[in-house]
Design an enzyme around this catalytic site. Structure first.
Site, PDB file in Angstrom:
ATOM      1  N   SER A 225     -14.708  -0.306   1.188  1.00 54.91           N
ATOM      2  CA  SER A 225     -14.250   0.936   1.246  1.00 54.91           C
ATOM      3  C   SER A 225     -15.097   2.237   0.910  1.00 54.91           C
ATOM      4  O   SER A 225     -16.302   1.677   0.449  1.00 54.91           O
ATOM      5  CB  SER A 225     -13.067   1.050   0.030  1.00 54.91           C
ATOM      6  OG  SER A 225     -12.847   2.264  -0.438  1.00 54.91           O
TER       7      SER A 225
ATOM      8  N   TYR B  90     -11.581  -1.571  -9.353  1.00 50.34           N
ATOM      9  CA  TYR B  90     -11.130  -1.784  -7.903  1.00 50.34           C
ATOM     10  C   TYR B  90     -12.541  -1.529  -7.173  1.00 50.34           C
ATOM     11  O   TYR B  90     -13.027  -2.042  -6.091  1.00 50.34           O
ATOM     12  CB  TYR B  90     -10.136  -0.813  -7.514  1.00 50.34           C
ATOM     13  CG  TYR B  90     -10.028  -0.837  -5.849  1.00 50.34           C
ATOM     14  CD1 TYR B  90      -9.655  -2.183  -5.345  1.00 50.34           C
ATOM     15  CD2 TYR B  90     -10.398   0.043  -5.134  1.00 50.34           C
ATOM     16  CE1 TYR B  90      -9.612  -2.118  -3.893  1.00 50.34           C
ATOM     17  CE2 TYR B  90     -10.371   0.035  -3.885  1.00 50.34           C
ATOM     18  CZ  TYR B  90      -9.802  -0.909  -3.145  1.00 50.34           C
ATOM     19  OH  TYR B  90      -9.848  -0.917  -1.647  1.00 50.34           O
TER      20      TYR B  90
ATOM     21  N   LYS C  86     -15.336  -4.010  -5.114  1.00 50.25           N
ATOM     22  CA  LYS C  86     -15.802  -3.901  -3.532  1.00 50.25           C
ATOM     23  C   LYS C  86     -17.142  -3.792  -3.547  1.00 50.25           C
ATOM     24  O   LYS C  86     -18.089  -4.578  -2.651  1.00 50.25           O
ATOM     25  CB  LYS C  86     -15.136  -2.586  -2.919  1.00 50.25           C
ATOM     26  CG  LYS C  86     -13.884  -2.875  -2.636  1.00 50.25           C
ATOM     27  CD  LYS C  86     -13.527  -3.705  -1.577  1.00 50.25           C
ATOM     28  CE  LYS C  86     -11.890  -4.139  -1.532  1.00 50.25           C
ATOM     29  NZ  LYS C  86     -11.651  -5.021  -0.605  1.00 50.25           N
TER      30      LYS C  86
HETATM   31  P1  NAD Z   1      -2.191  -4.746   1.425  1.00 47.67           P
HETATM   32  O1  NAD Z   1      -2.059  -4.732  -0.188  1.00 47.67           O
HETATM   33  O2  NAD Z   1      -1.154  -4.144   2.050  1.00 47.67           O
HETATM   34  O3  NAD Z   1      -2.651  -6.072   1.982  1.00 47.67           O
HETATM   35  C1  NAD Z   1      -3.454  -7.144   1.288  1.00 47.67           C
HETATM   36  C2  NAD Z   1      -2.586  -8.353   1.484  1.00 47.67           C
HETATM   37  O4  NAD Z   1      -3.555  -9.563   0.725  1.00 47.67           O
HETATM   38  C3  NAD Z   1      -1.208  -8.317   1.022  1.00 47.67           C
HETATM   39  O5  NAD Z   1      -0.200  -8.759   1.875  1.00 47.67           O
HETATM   40  C4  NAD Z   1      -1.212  -9.226  -0.343  1.00 47.67           C
HETATM   41  O6  NAD Z   1      -0.162  -9.870  -0.628  1.00 47.67           O
HETATM   42  C5  NAD Z   1      -2.376 -10.075   0.020  1.00 47.67           C
HETATM   43  N1  NAD Z   1      -3.118 -10.996  -1.075  1.00 47.67           N
HETATM   44  C6  NAD Z   1      -3.638 -10.246  -2.106  1.00 47.67           C
HETATM   45  N2  NAD Z   1      -4.286 -11.055  -2.837  1.00 47.67           N
HETATM   46  C7  NAD Z   1      -4.252 -12.232  -2.110  1.00 47.67           C
HETATM   47  C8  NAD Z   1      -4.721 -13.623  -2.584  1.00 47.67           C
HETATM   48  N3  NAD Z   1      -5.286 -14.154  -3.555  1.00 47.67           N
HETATM   49  N4  NAD Z   1      -4.409 -14.664  -1.638  1.00 47.67           N
HETATM   50  C9  NAD Z   1      -3.997 -14.199  -0.582  1.00 47.67           C
HETATM   51  N5  NAD Z   1      -3.150 -13.029  -0.058  1.00 47.67           N
HETATM   52  C10 NAD Z   1      -3.508 -12.315  -0.797  1.00 47.67           C
HETATM   53  O7  NAD Z   1      -3.541  -3.806   1.564  1.00 47.67           O
HETATM   54  P2  NAD Z   1      -4.229  -3.240   2.797  1.00 47.67           P
HETATM   55  O8  NAD Z   1      -4.304  -1.725   2.590  1.00 47.67           O
HETATM   56  O9  NAD Z   1      -3.785  -3.792   4.038  1.00 47.67           O
HETATM   57  O10 NAD Z   1      -5.846  -3.440   2.245  1.00 47.67           O
HETATM   58  C11 NAD Z   1      -6.420  -4.614   2.972  1.00 47.67           C
HETATM   59  C12 NAD Z   1      -7.979  -4.616   2.463  1.00 47.67           C
HETATM   60  O11 NAD Z   1      -8.589  -3.518   2.927  1.00 47.67           O
HETATM   61  C13 NAD Z   1      -8.002  -4.841   0.993  1.00 47.67           C
HETATM   62  O12 NAD Z   1      -9.299  -5.595   0.814  1.00 47.67           O
HETATM   63  C14 NAD Z   1      -8.361  -3.539   0.436  1.00 47.67           C
HETATM   64  O13 NAD Z   1      -9.092  -3.308  -0.667  1.00 47.67           O
HETATM   65  C15 NAD Z   1      -9.192  -2.847   1.764  1.00 47.67           C
HETATM   66  N6  NAD Z   1      -9.164  -1.502   1.804  1.00 47.67           N
HETATM   67  C16 NAD Z   1      -7.661  -0.870   1.830  1.00 47.67           C
HETATM   68  C17 NAD Z   1      -7.743   0.750   2.020  1.00 47.67           C
HETATM   69  C18 NAD Z   1      -6.408   1.108   2.290  1.00 47.67           C
HETATM   70  O14 NAD Z   1      -6.426   2.416   1.765  1.00 47.67           O
HETATM   71  N7  NAD Z   1      -5.353   0.496   2.492  1.00 47.67           N
HETATM   72  C19 NAD Z   1      -8.966   1.520   2.041  1.00 47.67           C
HETATM   73  C20 NAD Z   1     -10.047   0.841   1.893  1.00 47.67           C
HETATM   74  C21 NAD Z   1     -10.038  -0.727   1.626  1.00 47.67           C
HETATM   75  C1  UD1 Z   2      -7.292   6.172  -2.778  1.00 45.53           C
HETATM   76  C2  UD1 Z   2      -8.426   5.824  -3.592  1.00 45.53           C
HETATM   77  C3  UD1 Z   2      -9.323   4.877  -2.886  1.00 45.53           C
HETATM   78  C4  UD1 Z   2      -8.318   3.834  -1.783  1.00 45.53           C
HETATM   79  C5  UD1 Z   2      -7.477   4.711  -1.058  1.00 45.53           C
HETATM   80  C6  UD1 Z   2      -6.726   3.857  -0.384  1.00 45.53           C
HETATM   81  C7  UD1 Z   2      -8.440   6.781  -5.894  1.00 45.53           C
HETATM   82  C8  UD1 Z   2      -9.808   7.572  -6.659  1.00 45.53           C
HETATM   83  N1  UD1 Z   2      -9.123   6.432  -4.378  1.00 45.53           N
HETATM   84  O1  UD1 Z   2      -8.209   7.146  -2.071  1.00 45.53           O
HETATM   85  O2  UD1 Z   2     -10.178   4.116  -3.470  1.00 45.53           O
HETATM   86  O3  UD1 Z   2      -9.337   3.195  -0.898  1.00 45.53           O
HETATM   87  O4  UD1 Z   2      -6.606   5.449  -2.117  1.00 45.53           O
HETATM   88  O5  UD1 Z   2      -5.690   3.041  -1.163  1.00 45.53           O
HETATM   89  O6  UD1 Z   2      -7.658   6.644  -6.291  1.00 45.53           O
HETATM   90  N2  UD1 Z   2      -2.815  13.599  -3.102  1.00 45.53           N
HETATM   91  C9  UD1 Z   2      -1.973  14.710  -3.603  1.00 45.53           C
HETATM   92  N3  UD1 Z   2      -0.621  14.612  -3.650  1.00 45.53           N
HETATM   93  C10 UD1 Z   2      -0.227  13.151  -3.905  1.00 45.53           C
HETATM   94  C11 UD1 Z   2      -1.074  12.057  -3.298  1.00 45.53           C
HETATM   95  C12 UD1 Z   2      -2.466  12.367  -2.939  1.00 45.53           C
HETATM   96  O7  UD1 Z   2      -2.397  15.993  -3.317  1.00 45.53           O
HETATM   97  O8  UD1 Z   2       1.012  12.867  -4.152  1.00 45.53           O
HETATM   98  C13 UD1 Z   2      -4.173  13.961  -2.587  1.00 45.53           C
HETATM   99  C14 UD1 Z   2      -5.027  13.409  -3.501  1.00 45.53           C
HETATM  100  O9  UD1 Z   2      -5.461  14.055  -4.592  1.00 45.53           O
HETATM  101  C15 UD1 Z   2      -6.430  13.328  -2.458  1.00 45.53           C
HETATM  102  C16 UD1 Z   2      -5.591  13.248  -1.044  1.00 45.53           C
HETATM  103  O10 UD1 Z   2      -4.314  13.658  -1.089  1.00 45.53           O
HETATM  104  O11 UD1 Z   2      -7.027  14.600  -2.501  1.00 45.53           O
HETATM  105  C17 UD1 Z   2      -5.713  11.585  -0.668  1.00 45.53           C
HETATM  106  O12 UD1 Z   2      -5.154  10.944  -1.532  1.00 45.53           O
HETATM  107  P1  UD1 Z   2      -4.757   9.349  -1.449  1.00 45.53           P
HETATM  108  O13 UD1 Z   2      -4.041   9.069  -0.224  1.00 45.53           O
HETATM  109  O14 UD1 Z   2      -4.480   8.831  -2.912  1.00 45.53           O
HETATM  110  O15 UD1 Z   2      -6.222   8.780  -1.054  1.00 45.53           O
HETATM  111  P2  UD1 Z   2      -7.628   8.614  -1.982  1.00 45.53           P
HETATM  112  O16 UD1 Z   2      -7.631   9.355  -3.304  1.00 45.53           O
HETATM  113  O17 UD1 Z   2      -8.820   9.413  -0.976  1.00 45.53           O
END
Ligand code: NAD
Ligand code: UD1
Length: 343
Positions: free
Chosen positions: A127, A152, A156
């Protein structure tokens, strides 16, 4: 039956399910593993509607060696795309041990089984949170990793360090910026649980009338309109990047191989710009109110994508309005009973 099998952990989650579609389209067979801790079985139907093929799925935990050994023994797995993790920043502060156990412990267990089974290719979900508030914008992969502000984020960073140390494992470490949107079909998307923390699900739920109004977390930041800036990336562009990363990984002949890529668009958008893009894409006005700053928010971050564009020959194709239109289509198709509203 000569499909190339790829194990996708967390394959029913938001990014995993979209990547499963891209893998299928690129000629791979995704083998999905998920413990359903943050997803639902109905995702399988969505994937099948898009691809026309019922995905191979195992309900199981990456912490369970017997499930993993069973899969590696049944299929000829070429690589693992490791999505399975917990991802809620706030929750990780409340439950640090659960986060370290699942995110770090789960990956260590997976690596041990991969070693035993002779599988040495891994694509890892990292991330942009590892950069914290970067010194230089746009942020390159060489930007120093900052002290994590949550368990979290720390999990990572730890996983990245472990993967660097485990030399036999060839790794593509992908640092996602802000993944949003949904598959263009509206059959798969993101299922936020409770009140969404993230901006785009909050906007779509407000448009759907589930939330009254969007609170903008601060408009007194040193940016043009005073709201924070992020690099929002369409989840299908992100999914396609995994296919590009995988083919580079499978072609690599080097003994020791660890590569990091930023996955973003290279453009920053403010909170207000995201709201405007949603309103333009859908014609729906989002009621907003300005609230205080949210603790832990960085002011601005967006990706320098030079490295990934050049080496993986990948770049994003979908703009902010497409992200909003697709997120909205998914929201409209959501069975309201599936939305866990929270209090
Ligand atoms: P998500 O929660 O939608 O998907 C993760 C999946 O993993 C879920 O379906 C959950 O049931 C499964 N899971 C969790 N623990 C498990 C385990 N021990 N064994 C088997 N399955 C398990 O999340 P996502 O948004 O798809 O994110 C996927 C990856 O990307 C994660 O590692 C997350 O940290 C990373 N990531 C996500 C974002 C984001 O904004 N969505 C940003 C940066 C990194
Ligand atoms: C957050 C996490 C990041 C994670 C990502 C996806 C934090 C500090 N960071 O990113 O680690 O990878 O989510 O899960 O939590 N905002 C509003 N109103 C809302 C919601 C969000 O103004 O109701 C604003 C936030 O303040 C931010 C922007 O929208 O400025 C994006 O927020 P968000 O979607 O939560 O993502 P990140 O904070 O960038």
């Amino acid at each position: 039956m000569n499909k190339k099998d790829i194990l996708v952990t967390g394959g029913l989650g938001f990014i995993g399910s979209h990547t499963a579609v891209s893998l299928h389209e690129a000629g791979y067979r995704p083998i999905l593993l998920d413990n359903l801790s943050n997803s639902e079985l109905s995702v399988l139907e969505g994937i099948e509607k898009i691809t026309g093929v019922a995905p191979v799925f195992f309900k199981g935990d990456v912490n369970d060696p017997s499930v993993l050994n069973g899969i590696f023994e049944q299929f000829h797995i070429l690589a693992v795309i490791h999505f399975a993790a917990y991802k809620a920043v706030g929750e990780s502060v409340e439950k640090p041990l659960e986060y370290y156990h699942n995110n770090v412990g789960g990956m260590i267990n997976l690596l041990k089984v991969m070693k035993k089974q002779g599988v040495s290719n891994m694509v890892f979900s990292s991330s942009c949170t590892v950069y914290g508030e970067p010194e230089v914008i746009p942020v390159t992969e060489n930007e120093p990793v900052k002290d994590a502000t949550s368990p979290y984020g720390a999990s990572k960073q730890m996983c990245e360090t472990i993967l660097k140390d485990v030399h036999w494992c060839h790794t593509q470490c992908l640092r996602y910026f802000n993944p949003v949107g949904a598959h263009e079909s509206g059959f798969i998307g993101e299922l936020p649980i409770g009140i969404p923390n993230n901006l785009v699900p909050y906007i779509t739920q407000t448009a759907a009338g589930i939330r009254e109004k969007l609170t903008v977390h601060g408009n007194d930041y040193p940016t043009a309109d005073g709201t924070c800036i992020r690099d929002y990336i369409h989840v299908m562009d992100l999914a396609d990047a995994h296919v590009a990363a995988l083919s580079r990984l499978l072609e690599s002949k080097e003994e020791s191989y660890f590569e990091t890529f930023n996955l973003g668009t290279g453009n920053g958008s403010s909170v207000m710009e995201v709201v405007e893009a949603f309103e333009k894409a859908t014609g729906i006005k989002i009621p907003t109110t300005i609230g205080p700053r949210r603790a832990g928010d960085v002011v601005r971050v967006w990706a320098d994508t030079t490295k990934v564009n050049r080496i993986l020959q990948w770049k994003t194709k979908r703009n902010l309005q497409a992200m909003m239109a697709d997120a909205w289509r998914w929201q409209l198709g959501l069975d309201k009973s599936k939305i866990k509203l929270g209090s």
